[in-house]
Motif scaffolding. Structure first.
Motif, PDB file in Angstrom:
ATOM      1  N   SER A  71       0.852  -1.194   0.000  1.00 51.15           N
ATOM      2  CA  SER A  71       0.000   0.000   0.000  1.00 51.15           C
ATOM      3  C   SER A  71       0.885   1.241   0.000  1.00 51.15           C
ATOM      4  O   SER A  71       1.830   1.328   0.790  1.00 51.15           O
ATOM      5  CB  SER A  71      -0.902   0.000   1.222  1.00 51.15           C
ATOM      6  OG  SER A  71      -1.820  -1.080   1.179  1.00 51.15           O
ATOM      7  N   PRO A  72       0.614   2.209  -0.869  1.00 50.40           N
ATOM      8  CA  PRO A  72       1.491   3.385  -0.997  1.00 50.40           C
ATOM      9  C   PRO A  72       1.756   4.101   0.322  1.00 50.40           C
ATOM     10  O   PRO A  72       2.866   4.599   0.541  1.00 50.40           O
ATOM     11  CB  PRO A  72       0.730   4.279  -1.979  1.00 50.40           C
ATOM     12  CG  PRO A  72      -0.063   3.338  -2.815  1.00 50.40           C
ATOM     13  CD  PRO A  72      -0.471   2.237  -1.881  1.00 50.40           C
ATOM     14  N   ALA A  73       0.782   4.153   1.214  1.00 54.21           N
ATOM     15  CA  ALA A  73       0.967   4.863   2.483  1.00 54.21           C
ATOM     16  C   ALA A  73       2.039   4.228   3.345  1.00 54.21           C
ATOM     17  O   ALA A  73       2.679   4.908   4.156  1.00 54.21           O
ATOM     18  CB  ALA A  73      -0.357   4.929   3.253  1.00 54.21           C
TER      19      ALA A  73
ATOM     20  N   ASN B 216       6.401   8.496   7.338  1.00 49.72           N
ATOM     21  CA  ASN B 216       5.475   8.346   8.463  1.00 49.72           C
ATOM     22  C   ASN B 216       4.770   6.997   8.425  1.00 49.72           C
ATOM     23  O   ASN B 216       4.517   6.381   9.473  1.00 49.72           O
ATOM     24  CB  ASN B 216       4.446   9.477   8.450  1.00 49.72           C
ATOM     25  CG  ASN B 216       5.036  10.806   8.869  1.00 49.72           C
ATOM     26  OD1 ASN B 216       6.065  10.859   9.544  1.00 49.72           O
ATOM     27  ND2 ASN B 216       4.405  11.899   8.463  1.00 49.72           N
ATOM     28  N   GLY B 217       4.455   6.532   7.213  1.00 52.03           N
ATOM     29  CA  GLY B 217       3.812   5.234   7.086  1.00 52.03           C
ATOM     30  C   GLY B 217       4.716   4.094   7.504  1.00 52.03           C
ATOM     31  O   GLY B 217       4.269   3.138   8.151  1.00 52.03           O
TER      32      GLY B 217
ATOM     33  N   THR C 102       0.356  -8.595   6.123  1.00 54.68           N
ATOM     34  CA  THR C 102       1.686  -8.729   5.519  1.00 54.68           C
ATOM     35  C   THR C 102       1.958 -10.164   5.115  1.00 54.68           C
ATOM     36  O   THR C 102       1.746 -11.095   5.903  1.00 54.68           O
ATOM     37  CB  THR C 102       2.770  -8.251   6.503  1.00 54.68           C
ATOM     38  OG1 THR C 102       2.502  -6.900   6.884  1.00 54.68           O
ATOM     39  CG2 THR C 102       4.152  -8.336   5.881  1.00 54.68           C
ATOM     40  N   THR C 103       2.437 -10.329   3.891  1.00 54.41           N
ATOM     41  CA  THR C 103       2.892 -11.628   3.411  1.00 54.41           C
ATOM     42  C   THR C 103       4.395 -11.569   3.162  1.00 54.41           C
ATOM     43  O   THR C 103       4.971 -10.483   2.999  1.00 54.41           O
ATOM     44  CB  THR C 103       2.176 -12.027   2.111  1.00 54.41           C
ATOM     45  OG1 THR C 103       2.445 -11.035   1.100  1.00 54.41           O
ATOM     46  CG2 THR C 103       0.673 -12.118   2.329  1.00 54.41           C
ATOM     47  N   SER C 104       5.035 -12.730   3.128  1.00 53.21           N
ATOM     48  CA  SER C 104       6.486 -12.775   2.946  1.00 53.21           C
ATOM     49  C   SER C 104       6.878 -13.788   1.885  1.00 53.21           C
ATOM     50  O   SER C 104       6.174 -14.770   1.643  1.00 53.21           O
ATOM     51  CB  SER C 104       7.190 -13.121   4.266  1.00 53.21           C
ATOM     52  OG  SER C 104       6.906 -14.454   4.653  1.00 53.21           O
ATOM     53  N   GLN C 105       8.016 -13.523   1.263  1.00 56.49           N
ATOM     54  CA  GLN C 105       8.597 -14.430   0.273  1.00 56.49           C
ATOM     55  C   GLN C 105      10.104 -14.356   0.414  1.00 56.49           C
ATOM     56  O   GLN C 105      10.689 -13.259   0.364  1.00 56.49           O
ATOM     57  CB  GLN C 105       8.181 -14.019  -1.136  1.00 56.49           C
ATOM     58  CG  GLN C 105       8.841 -14.829  -2.242  1.00 56.49           C
ATOM     59  CD  GLN C 105       8.563 -14.256  -3.629  1.00 56.49           C
ATOM     60  OE1 GLN C 105       7.788 -13.309  -3.777  1.00 56.49           O
ATOM     61  NE2 GLN C 105       9.213 -14.810  -4.644  1.00 56.49           N
TER      62      GLN C 105
ATOM     63  N   VAL D 216       3.095  -5.386   2.238  1.00 55.80           N
ATOM     64  CA  VAL D 216       2.290  -4.893   3.361  1.00 55.80           C
ATOM     65  C   VAL D 216       1.069  -4.173   2.799  1.00 55.80           C
ATOM     66  O   VAL D 216       1.200  -3.193   2.067  1.00 55.80           O
ATOM     67  CB  VAL D 216       3.115  -3.930   4.242  1.00 55.80           C
ATOM     68  CG1 VAL D 216       2.301  -3.511   5.470  1.00 55.80           C
ATOM     69  CG2 VAL D 216       4.438  -4.574   4.663  1.00 55.80           C
ATOM     70  N   THR D 217      -0.099  -4.653   3.166  1.00 53.56           N
ATOM     71  CA  THR D 217      -1.349  -4.084   2.667  1.00 53.56           C
ATOM     72  C   THR D 217      -2.150  -3.497   3.825  1.00 53.56           C
ATOM     73  O   THR D 217      -2.366  -4.163   4.846  1.00 53.56           O
ATOM     74  CB  THR D 217      -2.188  -5.159   1.959  1.00 53.56           C
ATOM     75  OG1 THR D 217      -1.414  -5.749   0.920  1.00 53.56           O
ATOM     76  CG2 THR D 217      -3.466  -4.566   1.373  1.00 53.56           C
ATOM     77  N   ILE D 218      -2.568  -2.258   3.669  1.00 53.12           N
ATOM     78  CA  ILE D 218      -3.462  -1.635   4.643  1.00 53.12           C
ATOM     79  C   ILE D 218      -4.895  -2.009   4.258  1.00 53.12           C
ATOM     80  O   ILE D 218      -5.282  -1.930   3.099  1.00 53.12           O
ATOM     81  CB  ILE D 218      -3.305  -0.103   4.625  1.00 53.12           C
ATOM     82  CG1 ILE D 218      -1.898   0.293   5.116  1.00 53.12           C
ATOM     83  CG2 ILE D 218      -4.373   0.574   5.479  1.00 53.12           C
ATOM     84  CD1 ILE D 218      -1.593   1.765   5.002  1.00 53.12           C
TER      85      ILE D 218
END
Length: 210
Positions: free
Chosen positions: A46-48, A53-54, A176-179, A207-209
């Motif tokens: 997610s861009p934020a 700050n994000g 959040t997913t990981s690879q 990471v997705t909000i």
């Protein structure tokens, strides 16, 4: 990943391999040695999350925060992410906060713990927006904050373990997913600060909000 010469807009690529354009996956730790950037927060996040700050808010969601009273301990390190910016100092350093985002990092500064430096891939030659993290677990101040044995692998694994799945901070929820990725870092201790070997694995976090 796409070559930096390919015209791809930000948000369409997870990261560019710094080595493809003469950069390095090792940050400059001085005296000719480097430390591995062993976690990447994907440019497809997610861009934020990819703003300063994000990134700080996400870090707090997984147990890290800004340095004790905003005071930086130790030297600034630089990285060349192959994006045309050359060697650029870390954007920020974040430390394990031991469950207290306000003052917990003061404890980390004393007794040691996990910490990471953030570098942003945002040059015009390779503008993925990805955040490259140099993560390691360090000794207490009495040991000059040297990296603990196997501290690069340990630090990465602890951060990833804290991040994967659902987390939240200050009303913002993350998934959040990981690879795990090989081929970006050369395994071993050659050229690595403190002579501590690392396994060559870089973990990509998306990471997705939500």
């Amino acid at each position: 990943m796409s070559s930096p010469t390919t015209m791809v807009k930000r948000g369409d690529v997870a990261y560019y391999n710094p080595i493809d354009a003469g950069g390095s996956m090792l940050i400059n730790a001085g005296d000719g040695y480097g430390e591995p950037m062993n976690v990447i927060i994907s440019g497809l996040s997610s861009p934020a999350v990819l703003t300063l700050n994000g990134a700080i808010n996400f870090a707090r969601a997984i147990g890290f925060s800004e340095e004790c009273f905003g005071l930086h301990l130790g030297g600034y390190m630089s990285a060349d992410l192959g994006d045309g910016n050359g060697w650029v100092n870390q954007t920020i350093e974040l430390r394990q906060d031991y469950g207290n985002a306000g003052i917990g990092t003061c404890l980390e500064s004393i007794i040691g713990g996990n910490h990471f430096r953030i570098f942003v891939q945002n040059g015009t030659a390779a503008d993925s927006g990805a955040l490259f993290l140099a993560v390691s677990r360090e000794e207490p101040v009495t040991e000059n904050h040297d990296v603990v044995p196997d501290g690069y692998n340990i630090g990465r694994n602890q951060l990833v373990s804290a991040a994967v799945g659902e987390t939240r901070y200050h009303g913002i929820k993350y998934y959040t997913t990981s690879q795990n990725i090989t081929g970006l870092l050369e395994p071993g201790a050659d050229g690595i600060n403190h002579g501590i070997a690392q396994d060559g694995i870089v973990t990509l976090l998306t990471v997705t909000i939500y």
